[in-house]
Design a protein around this motif. Sequence first.
Motif, short mmCIF file in Angstrom:
data_model
loop_
_atom_site.label_atom_id
_atom_site.label_comp_id
_atom_site.label_asym_id
_atom_site.label_seq_id
_atom_site.Cartn_x
_atom_site.Cartn_y
_atom_site.Cartn_z
N PRO A 183 -1.71 -6.53 -16.39
CA PRO A 183 -0.50 -6.54 -15.54
C PRO A 183 0.41 -7.74 -15.78
CG PRO A 183 -2.46 -6.99 -14.23
CD PRO A 183 -2.94 -6.55 -15.58
N THR A 212 -2.92 -10.24 -9.14
CA THR A 212 -3.50 -9.03 -9.73
C THR A 212 -4.73 -8.53 -8.97
OG1 THR A 212 -4.79 -10.38 -11.28
CG2 THR A 212 -2.62 -9.61 -12.01
N ARG A 238 -4.22 -5.78 -6.01
CA ARG A 238 -3.69 -4.44 -6.25
C ARG A 238 -4.62 -3.36 -5.70
NH1 ARG A 238 -3.12 -3.55 -12.13
NH2 ARG A 238 -5.01 -4.81 -12.22
N LYS A 239 -4.08 -2.16 -5.51
CA LYS A 239 -4.87 -1.04 -5.02
C LYS A 239 -5.93 -0.64 -6.05
CE LYS A 239 -0.95 0.96 -2.48
NZ LYS A 239 -0.05 2.13 -2.38
N GLU A 278 -4.64 1.55 -8.85
CA GLU A 278 -3.94 0.86 -9.93
C GLU A 278 -4.92 0.18 -10.88
OE1 GLU A 278 -1.48 -1.71 -7.59
OE2 GLU A 278 0.17 -0.28 -7.50
N LYS A 279 -5.94 -0.45 -10.31
CA LYS A 279 -6.95 -1.10 -11.15
C LYS A 279 -7.70 -0.06 -11.98
CE LYS A 279 -7.87 -4.97 -7.99
NZ LYS A 279 -8.91 -5.64 -7.17
#
Length: 330
Positions: free
Chosen positions: A139, A272, A275-276, A279-280
């Motif tokens: 990211p 980072t 994040r949800k 997303e990961k």
Amino acid sequence: MKAAVYNKFGPPEVVKIVEVEKPVPKSNEVLIKIRASTVTTVDSIFRNGKNLFARLAVGITKPKNKIQGSEFSGVIEEIGDKVTKFNVGDHVFGPADDNFGCHAEYKCLNEEHTILTKPDNLSLIDCAAVPSGALTAVPFLRDGAKLTSSSKHPKRIVIIGASGSVGTYAVQIAKYYGAHVTGVCSAKNIELVKSIGADEVIDYTKDDFTNNGKSYDVVFDTIGKNPYNQCKNSLSENGIYLTAYITWSILFQMLFTTKIFKSRRKAMILFTGLRKSSEKTADLKFIKELIESNKIKPVIDKKYPLEQITDAHKYVDTGHKKGNVIITLG
């Protein structure tokens, strides 16, 4: 089960191997028999308790979560009665949840958490060295630096701490995106950083990239070595300074360059880890694909059994690890 537990902040010796209760999976959870984890620089920072921001995250007066470990690889030993995505015997890897806890023989995780079956071309032990560093690098480079493999004009990027866990992934992922990569590290790690794709490598003990007269589109400081004010004159007109190391200084600089003055040169930090899971998971799938297509690989320095985790912390505390330090279990 055995676990590495720390009940107070301090030197590596505060980490002790003790017997704790083995977790039992809930209906939507999987029980993972941990085969490997890592001791990271973040583990060291959280353990010693000297950093204010770390204390805010893990406990003001004492650790809230007494078992560290931010990533794992292992085998699913048991599943809850509502689990549909995994089976007993699956070889899996991923990042820990907010409770950490991977420096233990077992860990329960919700099946919706970021858990993937391991890459075909990587051993189960070595998979433990993937999630933390790679899920930080992707990211930062894709979303922060705006790197893209379809760019007609490759960006010039400096990666400070290029031989560390985040740094070694950052070098490889930046090259995947077509960037021209300059790695910054010590002399003993120059060949390593070259071997994973860096176009140029600077020995920070001899040369200062901020004084070489070159301009860069991105400076990514993975270790908090060079603050924005030191690097800003090395940025191109619309250059971006990124750091994975949170300080009051970078928070103010990010506010001033992106919100108040809206400078063309920007300082940024990405959270980072917040994040949800969805997303990961998407990013870890992308990383797994890169590994299976031999575009990137984990760099592993040393391996210690769980019983020697204090020695692993001592080694990480030297600040000279290359890539990742793995802890093996079972």
